[in-house]
Design a protein around this motif. Structure first.
Motif, PDB file in Angstrom:
ATOM      1  N   PRO A   2       0.827  -1.202   0.000  1.00 51.70           N
ATOM      2  CA  PRO A   2       0.000   0.000   0.000  1.00 51.70           C
ATOM      3  C   PRO A   2       0.865   1.258   0.000  1.00 51.70           C
ATOM      4  N   ASP A  21      -6.354   3.275   7.607  1.00 52.24           N
ATOM      5  CA  ASP A  21      -5.041   2.897   7.069  1.00 52.24           C
ATOM      6  C   ASP A  21      -4.295   1.978   8.032  1.00 52.24           C
ATOM      7  N   PHE A  24      -4.502  -2.029   7.908  1.00 54.70           N
ATOM      8  CA  PHE A  24      -3.846  -2.775   6.832  1.00 54.70           C
ATOM      9  C   PHE A  24      -2.370  -2.972   7.185  1.00 54.70           C
ATOM     10  N   GLU A  26       1.695  -4.119   6.528  1.00 56.35           N
ATOM     11  CA  GLU A  26       2.575  -3.974   5.374  1.00 56.35           C
ATOM     12  C   GLU A  26       2.533  -5.233   4.506  1.00 56.35           C
ATOM     13  N   PRO A  28       0.202  -8.275   3.452  1.00 55.60           N
ATOM     14  CA  PRO A  28      -1.193  -8.742   3.590  1.00 55.60           C
ATOM     15  C   PRO A  28      -1.317 -10.155   4.156  1.00 55.60           C
ATOM     16  N   LEU A  32      -5.572  -8.903   9.048  1.00 58.70           N
ATOM     17  CA  LEU A  32      -6.078  -7.667   9.654  1.00 58.70           C
ATOM     18  C   LEU A  32      -5.398  -7.411  10.987  1.00 58.70           C
ATOM     19  N   ARG A  61     -10.441   2.322  -1.275  1.00 59.21           N
ATOM     20  CA  ARG A  61      -9.258   1.474  -1.201  1.00 59.21           C
ATOM     21  C   ARG A  61      -9.522   0.110  -1.829  1.00 59.21           C
ATOM     22  N   ASP A  65      -7.624  -1.747  -4.957  1.00 61.64           N
ATOM     23  CA  ASP A  65      -6.962  -3.038  -4.792  1.00 61.64           C
ATOM     24  C   ASP A  65      -7.524  -4.093  -5.746  1.00 61.64           C
ATOM     25  N   ARG A  70      -4.807  -6.937  -5.954  1.00 62.76           N
ATOM     26  CA  ARG A  70      -4.224  -7.149  -4.636  1.00 62.76           C
ATOM     27  C   ARG A  70      -5.265  -7.873  -3.769  1.00 62.76           C
ATOM     28  N   TYR A  73      -5.213  -7.542   0.261  1.00 62.24           N
ATOM     29  CA  TYR A  73      -5.798  -6.340   0.857  1.00 62.24           C
ATOM     30  C   TYR A  73      -7.319  -6.297   0.658  1.00 62.24           C
ATOM     31  N   ILE A  76      -8.773  -8.184   3.496  1.00 64.74           N
ATOM     32  CA  ILE A  76      -8.711  -7.442   4.748  1.00 64.74           C
ATOM     33  C   ILE A  76      -9.799  -6.374   4.781  1.00 64.74           C
ATOM     34  N   ALA A  77     -10.005  -5.698   3.656  1.00 68.38           N
ATOM     35  CA  ALA A  77     -11.025  -4.647   3.600  1.00 68.38           C
ATOM     36  C   ALA A  77     -12.419  -5.233   3.835  1.00 68.38           C
TER      37      ALA A  77
END
Length: 821
Positions: A2, A21, A24, A26, A28, A32, A61, A65, A70, A73, A76-77
């Motif tokens: 990211p 931010d 997230f 560094e 993935p 989380l 975001r 991604d 990605r 990520y 995670i979102a």
């Protein structure tokens, strides 16, 4: 990785962005950041007005991604979104939901199966959340379309294909659950949505994966496998959808089923169609069952020009639906069901008749025979449906259906029926008669009325008996079987099956009750009509063994269910009249049929003698049967209906001991207190208009009064009534007791009334003008020598040999048939 921002810029950014931010990592793969996620959740709950901004930023975001592939990520979102949804339930969550749904849509639009499954799982979690207030602007059209498309996934990898399909089914299930709990749930039931949802579920229920070339039967799924089986999951979703349907949207959910079955040609064979409608009938609310039946009937009408097997498949589906609906509410569709089925029955017979009349040639004849066979499948399916539906109706409705079907049966020479048979011809009309009577037979099966008047009212009895005079043995069999269904109120028919000499009737354990007043009244009113049809039915030239068996059962059931002393005497008179008609062969019957009648009489008199248990009567019957066993076995049912039975050349020379004698029976019954006066009067069937309607000659031309029926075959000292005992009083009594007064038409009633009430001079004048006709008819029927026509005084003198009888005024003679015409 990211995009990272510097510390100065980070300090200037809004707090909600910094919190987002921070969740997230560094890498993935680390997943989380739970500590930061807790901070974000606390912030969202504390400041719900920031929820919409949090959702918009997460969506931004996630969209970036997804485009950059990605996936880590993205996961995670979506996990963060799910946790925020589960934690926040304030009114401010509405804008956040819009962002959430936008992100789910992005995932579903992606071409990656993992992301599609991820988005579906998040949507299912969202669907299970009960929102505090409804959303008046939110629509799920995109999700319906996308989940339906996923249900039809054709991915090359079978595992991935199954995974996507399961996700699509679960997504549809989520949409249904979310919308039916919303005040705007009606939108999901709109045809444009149902036309996508229902076929998608049915597609997976079909298991059309072609079983991946499996050679053996699939193993039964375990509890865990069922949740991962698209067919099972689709069926559960289909049941849930139908279970939530209401009165207004039921039809929208059912109609796509017909379209799917039509498109995939699933009516022949129809196993899947039957399975679908069983699910429908068991899933919907019981009070809506008639809606489904109406839809099936409508579709049957729409497909009436299809192949017979397709129509048969639809009718069988109707049968299954009716079988379930009959146990609950069927509403106003009862007559509609029968009317539609009878209409298609007529159509099937018409198609069968038109095919049979087509010119035969080569392969076309093979196609015609195949079509006829298929049409019979349709007809049998219709009859089975009618019978099953009718037999499950309450008694009051079943009586109406019996009348309804009987009103459809065409009878030659009448227009009382309501079924159009103008295009069928004689063969087609006969076929429709048989089909309708078979339907009526199934409807009456198991019908138990407390009184015979309820089961056989006059408005039903007369049209029912009309086909029993048809010159077709199968029609007569069906009529008798229908009557047995209605008469046999104590389940005795099975004990009487097969015509035979029963050694001991007590072994049958016949069930019977005392004859009630209503049954006695019924026999007084309709008994002569029943006797007449049995009498004429025995004398048909095309009778087979089954006809005699059914006629015997009819006599036995009347004896059990309806016979008092008067009826018993009439039945014995009827049996003796049948014996006499077989001896003199007034109907020009074959020797087989004459012996068949003799066997029928023997079986019945053996039965009735044991039922009334008069020793002298039983002794006479047993003696005659014993002599027949030794000298004339062809007079007994066990022999005459056996293959290669030796038949006599004539019956006129047989010894009198082979016959049941009226004087012997009268003597035995009189000694036990029975009123035997009527036994001295030979039975004569009444004359009605039914003879013309049934295309047979009038019985006036074929049936004599049988005054001296055995004069040439039995010595006169053993005959109860001979020619020397004939008087006008006896003749008047014979005609009076025939029951004609109750059956004559209006014209005859008026004539009789005129002869009873008109002045003597008017009657004498009329008789003088018709004396010659009276002279000829009396000479033909009575075979007596009649003196010259009556004088103007109105008297008539009859002589026989050297005996001369006193003059009798013509107006006292009750010969309406002879004097009128």
């Amino acid at each position: 990785m990211p995009t990272r921002v510097c510390c100065c810029c980070s300090a200037l950014r809004p707090r909600y962005k910094r919190l987002v931010d921070n969740i997230f990592p560094e890498d993935p793969k680390d997943g989380l950041v739970k500590a930061d996620m807790e901070k974000l959740t606390f912030y969202a709950v504390s400041a719900p007005e920031k929820l919409d901004r949090i959702g918009a930023y997460l969506a931004e975001r996630l969209s970036r991604d997804v485009v950059r592939h990605r996936s880590g990520y993205v996961l995670i979102a979506m996990e963060a979104l799910d946790q925020l949804l589960m934690a926040c339930h304030s009114q401010s969550i509405k804008p956040f939901v819009e962002s959430f749904l936008h992100m789910v849509a992005k995932l579903l639009e992606s071409g990656e199966p993992k992301l599609q499954v991820l988005g579906t799982n998040s949507f299912v979690k969202f669907a299970n959340i009960e929102e505090d207030t409804p959303s008046y602007h939110r629509r799920y059209d995109f999700f319906v379309s996308r989940f339906s498309a996923m249900c039809h996934s054709c991915h090359n990898d079978p595992e991935i294909r199954t995974e996507i399909r399961i996700a699509g089914i679960r997504g549809i299930q989520g949409v249904v659950r979310k919308t039916v709990n919303d005040e705007l749930r009606a939108t999901i039931w709109e045809p444009q949505h149902m036309d996508k949802i229902v076929p998608s579920l049915l597609f997976n229920m079909q298991k059309i994966e072609e079983a991946d070339s499996r050679t053996g039967p699939p193993p039964s799924p375990s509890a865990a496998d069922k949740e991962e089986n698209p067919a099972v999951l689709a069926e559960n979703c289909f049941r849930e959808l139908l279970g939530r349907a209401t009165f207004g949207n039921m039809n929208n959910a059912v109609r796509p089923v017909f379209a799917h079955l039509d498109h995939h040609k699933l009516w022949d064979p129809n196993e899947f169609a039957v399975h679908c409608f069983k699910i429908i009938m068991y899933s919907i609310q019981a009070q809506y069952s008639h809606h489904v039946i109406q839809e099936i009937l409508g579709h049957l009408d729409a497909r009436k020009k299809d192949s017979p097997r397709v129509r048969a498949g639809i009718i069988q589906v109707l049968l299954e639906a009716v079988a379930i609906a009959a146990k609950g509410s069927i509403g106003p569709t009862v007559l509609e069901v029968f009317n539609t089925l009878l209409k298609h029955l007529r159509l099937s017979v018409e198609l069968e008749a038109s095919d049979s009349q087509a010119p035969a040639g080569g392969s076309s004849s093979l196609r015609t025979s195949s079509r006829d066979s298929d049409e019979k499948i349709v007809q049998n399916a219709i009859i089975q449906t009618i019978g099953f539906f009718g037999s499950n109706l309450p008694d009051y409705q079943r009586s109406e259906i019996m009348m309804f079907i009987m009103g459809k049966v065409p009878v030659f020479g009448t227009s009382t029926h309501t079924l159009d048979v103008s295009q069928l011809g004689d063969l087609g009309t006969r076929r429709i008669q048989i089909m309708l009577l078979r339907s009526l037979l199934m409807v009456t099966s198991g019908y138990k009325a407390k009184t015979i008047v309820t089961a056989l009212p006059g408005s039903f009895l007369e049209p029912l008996l009309s086909p029993s005079l048809m010159e077709d043995y199968e029609l007569r069999q069906l009529v008798l079987e229908v009557m047995h269904n209605l008469m046999d109120r104590h389940d005795n028919r099975a004990k009487l099956r097969g015509i035979r000499i029963i050694p001991d009737v007590a072994d049958l354990k016949i069930k019977r009750e005392k004859i009630c007043r209503q049954d006695t009244s019924f026999m007084k009113k309709n008994g002569q009509q029943l006797y007449r049809h049995i009498y004429l039915g025995c004398k048909e030239e095309d009778n087979v063994q089954k006809n005699y068996e059914l006629l015997y059962t009819s006599l036995a059931l009347i004896t059990i269910e309806l016979a008092n002393e008067e009826v018993l005497i009439d039945l014995i008179r009827l049996a003796i009249a049948l014996q006499d008609s077989a001896i003199v062969n007034e109907g020009d019957l074959s020797m087989f049929h004459r012996c068949g009648i003799m066997a029928l009489v023997a079986a019945y008199l053996n039965f009735v003698s044991q039922m009334i248990a008069v020793p002298a009567f039983c002794q006479h019957v047993s003696k005659v049967i014993e002599i027949r066993t030794m000298e004339a076995p062809y007079f007994l049912p066990e022999n005459i209906f056996r293959d290669k039975c030796m038949l006599p050349k004539s019956l006129e020379k047989h010894d009198k001991n082979l016959y049941f004698l009226t004087n012997k029976i009268a003597e035995s019954l009189g000694g036990s207190g029975y009123s035997i006066e009527r036994l001295s009067v030979p039975y004569v069937p009444q004359v009605t208009d039914e003879d013309r309607l049934s295309r047979r000659k009038s019985i006036v031309d074929t049936v004599s009064i049988q005054v001296d029926i055995l004069a040439n075959t039995i010595p006169s000292d053993d005959v109860v009534s001979n020619t020397e005992e004939i008087t006008f009083e006896a003749l008047k009594k014979a005609i009076d007791t025939s029951g004609m007064e109750e059956q004559e038409k209006e014209k005859r009633r008026l004539v009789i009334e005129k002869f009873q009430k008109a002045p003597f001079e008017e009657i004498a004048a009329q008789c003088e003008s018709k004396a010659n006709l009276l002279h000829d008819r009396l000479a033909q029927i009575l075979e007596l020598t009649i003196c010259p026509p009556p004088s103007p005084s109105g008297t008539l003198t009859i002589t026989s040999g050297h005996a001369q009888y006193q003059s009798v005024p013509v107006y006292e003679m009750k010969f309406p048939d002879l004097c009128v015409y």
